[in-house]
Write a protein that holds these residues in place. Structure first.
Motif, PDB file in Angstrom:
ATOM      1  N   VAL A  94       0.836  -1.200   0.000  1.00 55.65           N
ATOM      2  CA  VAL A  94       0.000   0.000   0.000  1.00 55.65           C
ATOM      3  C   VAL A  94       0.873   1.254   0.000  1.00 55.65           C
ATOM      4  CG1 VAL A  94      -1.755   1.335   1.237  1.00 55.65           C
ATOM      5  CG2 VAL A  94      -1.913  -1.161   1.163  1.00 55.65           C
ATOM      6  N   VAL A  95       1.802   1.324   0.964  1.00 59.23           N
ATOM      7  CA  VAL A  95       2.628   2.522   1.101  1.00 59.23           C
ATOM      8  C   VAL A  95       3.527   2.729  -0.114  1.00 59.23           C
ATOM      9  CG1 VAL A  95       4.446   3.631   2.435  1.00 59.23           C
ATOM     10  CG2 VAL A  95       2.565   2.471   3.620  1.00 59.23           C
ATOM     11  N   VAL A  96       4.247   1.699  -0.513  1.00 52.44           N
ATOM     12  CA  VAL A  96       5.180   1.849  -1.643  1.00 52.44           C
ATOM     13  C   VAL A  96       4.459   2.281  -2.923  1.00 52.44           C
ATOM     14  CG1 VAL A  96       6.761   0.615  -3.187  1.00 52.44           C
ATOM     15  CG2 VAL A  96       6.968   0.327  -0.715  1.00 52.44           C
ATOM     16  N   PRO A  97       3.377   1.604  -3.343  1.00 52.86           N
ATOM     17  CA  PRO A  97       2.670   2.081  -4.551  1.00 52.86           C
ATOM     18  C   PRO A  97       2.082   3.484  -4.388  1.00 52.86           C
ATOM     19  CG  PRO A  97       2.010  -0.166  -4.020  1.00 52.86           C
ATOM     20  CD  PRO A  97       2.792   0.339  -2.848  1.00 52.86           C
ATOM     21  N   ALA A  98       1.555   3.791  -3.193  1.00 51.04           N
ATOM     22  CA  ALA A  98       0.923   5.101  -2.981  1.00 51.04           C
ATOM     23  C   ALA A  98       1.942   6.231  -3.114  1.00 51.04           C
ATOM     24  CB  ALA A  98       0.256   5.152  -1.607  1.00 51.04           C
ATOM     25  N   ILE A  99       3.100   6.058  -2.476  1.00 51.34           N
ATOM     26  CA  ILE A  99       4.120   7.112  -2.563  1.00 51.34           C
ATOM     27  C   ILE A  99       4.686   7.186  -3.978  1.00 51.34           C
ATOM     28  CG2 ILE A  99       6.269   8.022  -1.622  1.00 51.34           C
ATOM     29  CD1 ILE A  99       5.700   6.572   0.957  1.00 51.34           C
ATOM     30  N   ALA A 100       4.786   6.047  -4.646  1.00 47.39           N
ATOM     31  CA  ALA A 100       5.242   6.058  -6.044  1.00 47.39           C
ATOM     32  C   ALA A 100       4.285   6.881  -6.911  1.00 47.39           C
ATOM     33  CB  ALA A 100       5.348   4.631  -6.571  1.00 47.39           C
ATOM     34  N   ILE A 101       2.982   6.768  -6.639  1.00 52.88           N
ATOM     35  CA  ILE A 101       1.993   7.553  -7.376  1.00 52.88           C
ATOM     36  C   ILE A 101       2.192   9.048  -7.127  1.00 52.88           C
ATOM     37  CG2 ILE A 101      -0.476   8.130  -7.509  1.00 52.88           C
ATOM     38  CD1 ILE A 101      -1.025   5.117  -7.017  1.00 52.88           C
ATOM     39  N   ILE A 102       2.430   9.412  -5.845  1.00 49.18           N
ATOM     40  CA  ILE A 102       2.677  10.819  -5.508  1.00 49.18           C
ATOM     41  C   ILE A 102       3.901  11.330  -6.265  1.00 49.18           C
ATOM     42  CG2 ILE A 102       3.361  12.413  -3.672  1.00 49.18           C
ATOM     43  CD1 ILE A 102       1.812  10.637  -1.708  1.00 49.18           C
ATOM     44  N   LEU A 103       4.959  10.534  -6.288  1.00 48.27           N
ATOM     45  CA  LEU A 103       6.195  10.943  -6.955  1.00 48.27           C
ATOM     46  C   LEU A 103       5.988  11.088  -8.459  1.00 48.27           C
ATOM     47  CD1 LEU A 103       9.269  11.449  -6.902  1.00 48.27           C
ATOM     48  CD2 LEU A 103       9.596   8.980  -7.045  1.00 48.27           C
ATOM     49  N   ILE A 104       5.350  10.108  -9.072  1.00 51.51           N
ATOM     50  CA  ILE A 104       5.172  10.126 -10.525  1.00 51.51           C
ATOM     51  C   ILE A 104       4.258  11.262 -10.963  1.00 51.51           C
ATOM     52  CG2 ILE A 104       4.212   8.845 -12.490  1.00 51.51           C
ATOM     53  CD1 ILE A 104       5.140   6.265 -10.967  1.00 51.51           C
ATOM     54  N   THR A 105       3.130  11.436 -10.258  1.00 51.02           N
ATOM     55  CA  THR A 105       2.208  12.520 -10.644  1.00 51.02           C
ATOM     56  C   THR A 105       2.847  13.881 -10.418  1.00 51.02           C
ATOM     57  OG1 THR A 105       1.187  12.388  -8.432  1.00 51.02           O
ATOM     58  CG2 THR A 105       0.105  11.212 -10.226  1.00 51.02           C
TER      59      THR A 105
END
Length: 446
Positions: free
Chosen positions: A432-443
């Motif tokens: 949950v955390v790793v994909p969520a933060i990856a989304i924040i970084l990419i967007t």
């Protein structure tokens, strides 16, 4: 506990310091206006879910690495990586957090200066006679007055620097064990006042009656970003504070208390701000100017507005100062351990250099606002650097390291919890955390 490493004198002192670091202007200033811009109750519901699923596992991970490493963020990461059979280059992740904390401090110090200036105005005038035009003019005049902003920035940094200079127990503990209960008391007191002043019922309905039709991609991203940024992970502060924890402290319970207190402050801030917005017909989506341009108009109109204004900006000042202390403690501990300066001189050098660099931030609001790099002035470039890149990148790498690479037995030993609780935490961190933060970084990069 490593020789020479300071230790929190009590659980209460650690909780107050950590909550003080997590609870900043992002909770009291940013949360209300982001909620206003994203539809109220629907945003709040999503935000609360993200806080539990992302905030708690992240705080646990940083505290755990800090306590196991017993050092500055970069040294702690390097030590834990080495004992897990990994390269000490992982220490660069902790170093990235220190760099992020330093970069944030440069522009954050100026905003703390604004708060102190408004506190002085509240004491002197209570914003008597303010209307919308006067409030906007006052804020714009402050931004145009570089010398006043610089003086207020220096004043804020002197307060922060004196706390850090006095050390963990003599400075940080002494300050937060007084300031954080004061902040909670002021929040609760101002919220109770609003129960009788008007607009409270509308606020309850606004915050807790979600309109699910308003939940779209932008609301989800706003809630995800607010949940991640408001708890103070990826900045080195939690890791630095974790390094002062005794071995018998429950990191799981501590993280839950920190995140719940942080969330409670954000919600209480809504009960302080939104009743005034409803009661005086102000702009719900007032953006970043909600606190500085909109609320003074309400203070001018309400009975007892002078006292209310003073208490409000005292509360905001406490939030700003305690967050700055957490940010610069991470940098100070790194400087102390990487140089021969010693604790006190490290504090002087760190706070002094932040103050010097803040000159660029101050002048970017006025005399240097037309000087740009890639179309951005100093403030926009600095905020873009940490907001879009270093902060989410640091948080992502910490979550990856602890969730996927750190030896399981070391993590389990530090958390000292049940197999079931540990399993849930690790699943959340990994999936949950790793994909969520990856989304924040990419967007953010897009």
């Amino acid at each position: 506990m490593a020789a020479g490493t300071p230790v929190w004198s009590s659980r209460f002192a650690f909780i107050m310091a950590s909550v003080g670091f997590a609870v900043g202007l992002g909770n009291i200033w940013r949360f209300p206006y982001v909620t206003g811009e994203n539809g109220g109750g629907a945003f709040v519901l999503v935000y609360l879910l993200f806080v539990l699923a992302i905030g708690v596992p992240c705080v646990m991970a940083e505290l755990m690495v800090g306590r196991r490493g017993q050092s500055s963020p970069s040294q702690s990461m390097a030590k834990v990586a080495e004992e897990s059979g990994l390269s000490r280059f992982w220490g660069g992740v902790g170093g990235l957090g220190v760099f992020t904390a330093y970069t944030i401090s440069i522009t954050y110090a100026v905003v703390v200066g604004w708060v102190l200036w408004y506190l002085i105005q509240a004491v002197m005038t209570g914003f008597a006679g303010y209307d919308a035009a006067a409030a906007t003019s006052s804020f714009n005049s402050l931004l145009a007055d570089g010398s006043t902003m610089l003086v207020m920035t220096i004043l804020g940094n002197l307060i922060v620097g004196s706390i850090i200079y006095a050390g963990v127990t003599g400075g940080i503990e002494r300050a937060v064990t007084f300031m954080m209960p004061l902040l909670f008391a002021l929040l609760i007191g101002l919220g109770i006042y609003n129960m009788f002043a008007g607009g409270f019922g509308e606020t309850v309905r606004w915050l807790f009656t979600p309109d699910f039709s308003k939940i779209d991609g932008s609301v989800l991203l706003a809630a995800l970003g607010q949940a991640f940024f408001s708890i103070g992970v990826g900045m080195g502060g939690m890791m630095a504070y974790g390094s002062y924890l005794p071995a018998n402290f429950s990191i799981t319970r501590g993280a839950m208390v920190i995140v719940l207190a942080d969330t409670l402050v954000a919600l209480l801030a809504g009960f302080v701000v939104f009743p005034m917005v409803f009661n005086y017909g102000l702009d719900m989506g007032g953006g970043a100017g909600l606190i500085f341009q909109t609320l003074p108009v309400a203070f001018a109109q309400m009975p007892g507005g002078h006292i209310f204004a003073v208490l409000f900006f005292v509360m905001l000042s406490v939030a700003g100062v305690t967050s700055m202390v957490g940010l610069l403690e991470a940098v100070t501990s790194w400087t102390d351990q990487r140089t021969t300066l010693g604790r006190e001189m490290s504090a002087v050098v760190v706070v002094g250099s932040v103050t010097f660099c803040s000159i660029a931030s101050v002048f970017s609001y006025n005399v240097w606002q037309d000087y740009t790099l890639f179309g951005m002035n100093f403030n926009a470039a600095s905020e873009g650097l940490y907001d879009k890149i270093t902060l989410p990148l640091g948080g992502l790498l910490i979550a990856l390291f602890v969730g996927w690479f750190m030896k399981r037995e070391f993590a389990f030993s530090e958390l000292a919890t049940s197999e079931q609780t540990f399993g849930v935490w690790q699943l959340l961190l990994k999936f949950v955390v790793v994909p969520a933060i990856a989304i924040i970084l990419i967007t953010g990069l897009i």
